[in-house]
Every structure is written in C-alpha cells, then in structure tokens.
Design a protein around this motif. Structure first.
Motif, PDB file in Angstrom:
ATOM      1  N   SER A  77       0.827  -1.201   0.000  1.00 16.08           N
ATOM      2  CA  SER A  77       0.000   0.000   0.000  1.00 16.08           C
ATOM      3  C   SER A  77       0.862   1.252   0.000  1.00 16.08           C
ATOM      4  CB  SER A  77      -0.919   0.005   1.231  1.00 16.08           C
ATOM      5  OG  SER A  77      -1.814  -1.088   1.194  1.00 16.08           O
ATOM      6  N   ALA A  80       1.966   2.085  -3.436  1.00 16.37           N
ATOM      7  CA  ALA A  80       0.901   2.742  -4.203  1.00 16.37           C
ATOM      8  C   ALA A  80       0.777   4.209  -3.824  1.00 16.37           C
ATOM      9  CB  ALA A  80      -0.427   2.020  -3.985  1.00 16.37           C
ATOM     10  N   ARG A 137      -4.025   2.201   1.714  1.00 20.69           N
ATOM     11  CA  ARG A 137      -4.756   1.836   0.500  1.00 20.69           C
ATOM     12  C   ARG A 137      -5.973   2.746   0.350  1.00 20.69           C
ATOM     13  NH1 ARG A 137      -2.769  -0.482  -3.715  1.00 20.69           N
ATOM     14  NH2 ARG A 137      -1.760  -2.006  -2.357  1.00 20.69           N
ATOM     15  N   TYR A 141      -6.928   5.440  -2.737  1.00 15.87           N
ATOM     16  CA  TYR A 141      -8.201   5.503  -3.469  1.00 15.87           C
ATOM     17  C   TYR A 141      -8.843   6.886  -3.358  1.00 15.87           C
ATOM     18  CZ  TYR A 141      -8.158   0.403  -3.983  1.00 15.87           C
ATOM     19  OH  TYR A 141      -7.834  -0.883  -4.329  1.00 15.87           O
ATOM     20  N   ALA A 146     -10.118   6.650  -6.986  1.00 20.11           N
ATOM     21  CA  ALA A 146      -9.958   5.281  -7.496  1.00 20.11           C
ATOM     22  C   ALA A 146      -9.744   5.249  -9.005  1.00 20.11           C
ATOM     23  CB  ALA A 146     -11.153   4.414  -7.112  1.00 20.11           C
ATOM     24  N   GLN A 241      -2.026   3.456 -11.235  1.00 23.03           N
ATOM     25  CA  GLN A 241      -3.279   2.997 -10.642  1.00 23.03           C
ATOM     26  C   GLN A 241      -3.125   2.872  -9.126  1.00 23.03           C
ATOM     27  OE1 GLN A 241      -6.129   2.271 -12.212  1.00 23.03           O
ATOM     28  NE2 GLN A 241      -5.566   2.101 -14.373  1.00 23.03           N
ATOM     29  N   PRO A 242      -4.103   3.346  -8.342  1.00 22.90           N
ATOM     30  CA  PRO A 242      -4.022   3.185  -6.887  1.00 22.90           C
ATOM     31  C   PRO A 242      -4.140   1.731  -6.431  1.00 22.90           C
ATOM     32  CG  PRO A 242      -6.152   4.083  -7.512  1.00 22.90           C
ATOM     33  CD  PRO A 242      -5.308   4.092  -8.752  1.00 22.90           C
ATOM     34  N   THR A 243      -4.500   0.835  -7.356  1.00 25.36           N
ATOM     35  CA  THR A 243      -4.594  -0.590  -7.023  1.00 25.36           C
ATOM     36  C   THR A 243      -3.247  -1.297  -7.125  1.00 25.36           C
ATOM     37  OG1 THR A 243      -5.174  -1.064  -9.330  1.00 25.36           O
ATOM     38  CG2 THR A 243      -6.990  -0.755  -7.778  1.00 25.36           C
ATOM     39  N   ILE A 246      -1.006  -4.442  -4.702  1.00 24.60           N
ATOM     40  CA  ILE A 246      -1.773  -5.431  -3.946  1.00 24.60           C
ATOM     41  C   ILE A 246      -1.058  -6.788  -4.014  1.00 24.60           C
ATOM     42  CG2 ILE A 246      -3.940  -6.726  -3.842  1.00 24.60           C
ATOM     43  CD1 ILE A 246      -5.388  -4.256  -4.836  1.00 24.60           C
TER      44      ILE A 246
END
Length: 348
Positions: A77, A80, A137, A141, A146, A241-243, A246
């Motif tokens: 996280s 990100a 995380r 987002y 997001a 991308q904030p994803t 993971i």
C-alpha cells in the motif's frame, strides 16, 4: 548471540545459499529449453532484471526489518501511495527531484509512525502494519477517486525505463541498494545491533542496546526502500493505478524468507535475499512466457510462500541441532571449541 555463534550462523547461511544458486541455474536452464531459447535472450533477461529490481529494493528493506525481528505488511500500500503522491508532485511542479523528495518523505514518515506505534504504544508489528496497509490503500483511493493518474511529461519515466549505458536504471538503483544494505548489516555497529535485537531482545536490552530505537530505525529503512520501489514503479508506467501493489508485500516476504532470513529475527543476508528475489522473478517471467493461466501463477506463488516458510522452520531446527552438538562437545571436554573447528562442524 556472541561473536563465535554469529560467525557460525553466517557460515551456515553462506552454505545454504549454494542450493539457492543451483536452483536458480536449474530454473533458467529449464525455462530456456521449454521456451525454445526465448527465455535466455538479452531482451528478456533485461526485463527479468528490471522487474525484479523493484521487488529487490523493497526486499532489502524487509531483510533489515526481519533481521531485527519485525515485519511490515504495509509496503504494498505504501508503494501505491508513494507512486500517487510522487506523480502528483511531478505533475504539479515538473521536477523529478521534488517528486523523489516527496516520495521519500512519505515513506520515512510512514516508517516512523509504524515504529513508534510498535515501540511506544506496544502494538504488535503485524497488527500495526496490517492496519497501516488498509489505511494507506484507502488514502490512495481517496486521493485519486480510485482512478488512474496520468503522468505528464517523460522525465520521471527515466527512473523506470531509462538506461545508464546498456544497464536499465532500476537495476543500477537496486545494485546500489544491495551494496548499501550489505555494508549496513555487515560493517556497521547498527547492523550488529539489528542482529542482536532480533536474535534476543532481552539480552540486547541487558547489554544496554537501545532496542526500541533499533526497531524504529528498521521500520524507517523498510518504508524508505518501499518508497523507492514506488518511485521506480511510477517511472515505469504512463499512468499510475491506486490498485498497484496489492499482494506486493507477500511476494517480498516470500523472497526474503526463501533467501534464508528468519521470520523470528536474528539471521539473514543480502546475498540470500538477492537469490530469493531472482528465483521468484525468474519463475514469474517463465510462467508468462509459457502462457500459463494467471490463476495457476497465483497457485505457484502461494506454494512458494508456503515452502519458504517451511524451509525457514527446517533451517531453524537444523541450526539448533548443530549448536546443541557443539555445546555438548564443549561440555564433554571442558574446553571451548576453537572458532575454526566450530565453523567446520556447523558447515558440515
């Protein structure tokens, strides 16, 4: 852990890295044959090293944390959030230096908070960093709604896709971190304190070592390393991308444990971590080249994580047995076993 025991542990660690190197060679040979030579090409090897560099930088920080007997589950996280904040800073200012400083500051701040929560409040490291993982995380987002964040300009991309001569810049950055962390662990007082605090915290405190400060330093180091991984990742992508990130922490921990670092602390080496990262990176690349279903790739990664933890436990039992044998020999003879003989016995 006294000096003689530390040397014996180091000797065993070096011996155990030989099978890791052999495993890496076998995997490379198999993939070269299975892909009809596609794996062992200059372009693909460069891709493997570039991709592995991102995990290796974070894994070196995780090695420091695990050696100290701590763990950080928030690094995925954090990667990100650092990527998002550094891209925002770069888009607003057009300065790569500002983006780097912002990313490193975020990483250091998160590491400091984790360390203080563990040492001052007394929250377990696993719970602390698990909560920080969710918090970061969520911040990622919220700050982007997001959505993907587009990088404006090409200068930041140099960190991820540039070259220094024929060598990719991420590989150069990773190599620098390898040298720095190796020197930190093996040639500094702080490095010896990390091993002492991780191996036996109570004995370290009795010896007058500032164990809490050592823990805080370890958390800051792992977070800064994760931040650098985030900066390099941001440089590799046109949009962030904030994803992203993971499961990153699981891959990193698996690589470090596979490389011989103990989950319980007190043991670990940079060489083992490098080999662990390369093995996992090579496997991941080979599965893609072989067009293996992505779900099966997850199965393979999960299996490696379980095997890595199992190997850690087996290594722990083996070393305990060796030291018991040496101690028994000393008790029987009443004479301390010379260091050279002890090393030979432990290696054998």
């Amino acid at each position: 852990m006294n000096i003689r025991n530390h040397r014996a542990v180091a000797a065993v660690a070096r011996y155990e890295q030989v099978p890791l190197l052999a495993a890496l060679v076998v995997i490379c040979v198999f993939l070269t044959i299975a892909t009809n030579g596609l794996f062992f090409t200059t372009g693909n090897i460069s891709n493997v090293l570039r991709a592995s560099s991102i995990e290796l930088i974070a894994a070196l920080g995780m090695t420091v944390a695990l050696v100290a007997g701590q763990v950080d589950l928030s690094i995925g996280s954090l990667l990100a959030v650092v990527g998002v904040t550094s891209v925002m800073a770069y888009n607003d200012t057009g300065s790569v230096l500002v983006a780097i400083l912002v990313g490193l500051a975020v990483g250091a701040a998160v590491g400091l908070v984790n360390g203080l929560l563990v040492t001052k409040i007394g929250v377990n490291a696993l719970i602390t960093t698990l909560g920080m993982m969710a918090l970061l995380r969520g911040i990622g987002y919220l700050s982007t709604n997001a959505r993907a964040l587009q990088t404006q300009g090409d200068t930041l991309k140099t960190l991820g896709v540039g070259y220094l001569g024929p060598i990719p810049i991420p590989v150069v950055i990773a190599a620098v971190f390898v040298v720095v962390v190796a020197l930190l662990l093996n040639r500094t007082v702080f490095g010896r304190c990390l091993y002492a605090a991780g191996g036996n915290p109570e004995a370290a405190r009795s010896a007058g070592l500032p164990v809490n400060r050592i823990y805080v330093g370890a958390f800051v180091i792992v977070a800064v390393c994760a931040a650098v991984s985030g900066l390099v990742t941001a440089g590799r992508l046109n949009s962030f991308q904030p994803t992203i990130g993971i499961g990153f922490e699981l891959n990193v921990i698996a690589a470090v444990i596979l490389g011989g670092t103990r989950l319980s602390g007190g043991e670990g080496s940079v060489t083992g971590t490098v080999l662990g990262v390369l093995i996992l990176g090579t496997l991941s690349n080979g599965l893609v080249l072989l067009d293996v279903n992505s779900f099966w790739q997850d199965v393979v990664r999960g299996t490696v994580i379980i095997l890595a933890v199992g190997l850690d436990e087996l290594r722990k039992r083996r070393r305990r047995a060796k030291f018991r044998e040496v101690s028994r020999a000393e008790d029987t003879t009443g004479v301390d076993v010379p260091s050279q003989r002890r090393l030979a016995e432990v290696e054998g």
